[in-house]
Design a protein around this motif. Structure first.
Motif, mmCIF file in Angstrom:
data_model
loop_
_atom_site.group_PDB
_atom_site.id
_atom_site.type_symbol
_atom_site.label_atom_id
_atom_site.label_comp_id
_atom_site.label_asym_id
_atom_site.label_seq_id
_atom_site.Cartn_x
_atom_site.Cartn_y
_atom_site.Cartn_z
ATOM 1 N N ALA A 1 -0.385 -6.943 -4.116
ATOM 2 C CA ALA A 1 0.082 -7.770 -2.997
ATOM 3 C C ALA A 1 -0.187 -9.252 -3.217
ATOM 4 O O ALA A 1 0.320 -10.089 -2.478
ATOM 5 N N ARG A 2 -1.014 -9.554 -4.237
ATOM 6 C CA ARG A 2 -1.427 -10.937 -4.526
ATOM 7 C C ARG A 2 -2.120 -11.571 -3.320
ATOM 8 O O ARG A 2 -1.848 -12.712 -2.933
ATOM 9 N N ALA B 1 0.837 -1.202 0.000
ATOM 10 C CA ALA B 1 0.000 0.000 0.000
ATOM 11 C C ALA B 1 0.873 1.254 0.000
ATOM 12 O O ALA B 1 0.596 2.211 -0.738
ATOM 13 N N LEU B 2 1.931 1.251 0.795
ATOM 14 C CA LEU B 2 2.841 2.399 0.855
ATOM 15 C C LEU B 2 3.415 2.709 -0.524
ATOM 16 O O LEU B 2 3.422 3.860 -0.965
ATOM 17 N N ILE C 1 -5.111 1.365 6.851
ATOM 18 C CA ILE C 1 -3.780 1.007 6.329
ATOM 19 C C ILE C 1 -2.861 2.220 6.425
ATOM 20 O O ILE C 1 -1.712 2.116 6.866
ATOM 21 N N LEU C 2 -3.373 3.389 6.037
ATOM 22 C CA LEU C 2 -2.570 4.615 6.094
ATOM 23 C C LEU C 2 -2.145 4.905 7.530
ATOM 24 O O LEU C 2 -0.979 5.231 7.781
ATOM 25 N N THR D 1 -5.511 5.470 -5.082
ATOM 26 C CA THR D 1 -5.227 4.034 -4.914
ATOM 27 C C THR D 1 -6.419 3.351 -4.259
ATOM 28 O O THR D 1 -6.942 3.831 -3.260
ATOM 29 N N SER D 2 -6.826 2.228 -4.817
ATOM 30 C CA SER D 2 -7.965 1.479 -4.263
ATOM 31 C C SER D 2 -7.488 0.222 -3.540
ATOM 32 O O SER D 2 -6.364 -0.248 -3.757
ATOM 33 N N ILE D 3 -8.357 -0.313 -2.722
ATOM 34 C CA ILE D 3 -8.080 -1.595 -2.054
ATOM 35 C C ILE D 3 -7.870 -2.684 -3.107
ATOM 36 O O ILE D 3 -7.018 -3.562 -2.948
ATOM 37 N N SER D 4 -8.609 -2.603 -4.216
ATOM 38 C CA SER D 4 -8.450 -3.594 -5.295
ATOM 39 C C SER D 4 -7.039 -3.562 -5.859
ATOM 40 O O SER D 4 -6.453 -4.613 -6.144
ATOM 41 N N GLN D 5 -6.487 -2.360 -6.033
ATOM 42 C CA GLN D 5 -5.117 -2.240 -6.546
ATOM 43 C C GLN D 5 -4.108 -2.814 -5.544
ATOM 44 O O GLN D 5 -3.156 -3.484 -5.938
ATOM 45 N N ILE D 6 -4.330 -2.532 -4.275
ATOM 46 C CA ILE D 6 -3.442 -3.071 -3.236
ATOM 47 C C ILE D 6 -3.519 -4.600 -3.247
ATOM 48 O O ILE D 6 -2.498 -5.282 -3.214
#
Length: 197
Positions: free
Chosen positions: A44-45, A23-24, A61-62, A35-40
């Motif tokens: 991150a797989r 996420a960072l 997360i932030l 940035t979305s949770i989907s992208q994270i």
């Protein structure tokens, strides 16, 4: 053989750290809001559901990123735990500040972008103010112990000097060799402290 509680906690912390680091990197590269949770999840797989198993939201997360970063920044600042800053600790503080920027560029890039956004600045200033105050109090005490007649002004100047050095490391790291930047910053700080009105 079933895993022990300690092993399960270690795995949990590793997964949490992996999500935080992913996420960072995305927040630093694309911005927090973009940035979305989907992208994270994708990078991150890890499934979105698993992310929500560790974090309530993107804001959570932030906040974890900030907790992690500031815990590391202020760790062992007072090496002998006496509440005072010695010359050795002051020099270590400057070196740690510079090396922290080099080692954690993604965090400092994110921090620099977010700190200029009013609602985020207010939220995190309130939360980390106490940690920062303790460090600033120790630095101010060291400055005063060195004979400064204007410890508050010198503290402001030293803070500005360190922020400038960190900005150079983020935006133009090849402009000054790191060894020179570190040495020159330490020298400049001591020149500021030793100036008498």
């Amino acid at each position: 053989m079933p895993r022990s509680t300690e092993q399960l906690e270690q795995i949990r912390q590793q997964k949490k750290a992996h999500i935080r680091q992913t996420a960072l990197e995305l927040f630093a590269e694309h911005g927090f809001h973009a940035t979305s949770i989907s992208q994270i999840s994708k990078k991150a797989r890890i499934s979105k559901g698993l992310i929500y198993n560790y974090f309530e939201s993107k804001d959570d997360i932030l906040e974890n990123i900030f907790d992690w970063a500031f815990s590391n920044i202020y760790a062992d600042m007072d090496m002998n735990k006496d509440g005072l800053m010695s010359e050795k600790e002051f020099i270590r503080f400057i070196k740690t500040s510079i090396h922290s920027t080099l080692k954690n560029k993604a965090f400092w890039k994110l921090y620099s972008a977010l700190v200029l956004q009013p609602h985020i600045l207010e939220t995190y200033t309130a939360k980390y103010e106490d940690k920062g105050k303790d460090v600033m109090r120790m630095i101010r005490g060291f400055i005063a112990s060195q004979g400064s007649v204007s410890p508050d002004k010198d503290l402001f100047a030293i803070s500005s000097l360190l922020k400038g050095a960190n900005l150079i490391l983020l935006t133009a790291p090849d402009f000054f060799p790191i060894e020179n930047l570190e040495k020159d910053t330490i020298e400049a700080c001591f020149k500021l402290i030793s100036k008498h009105e």
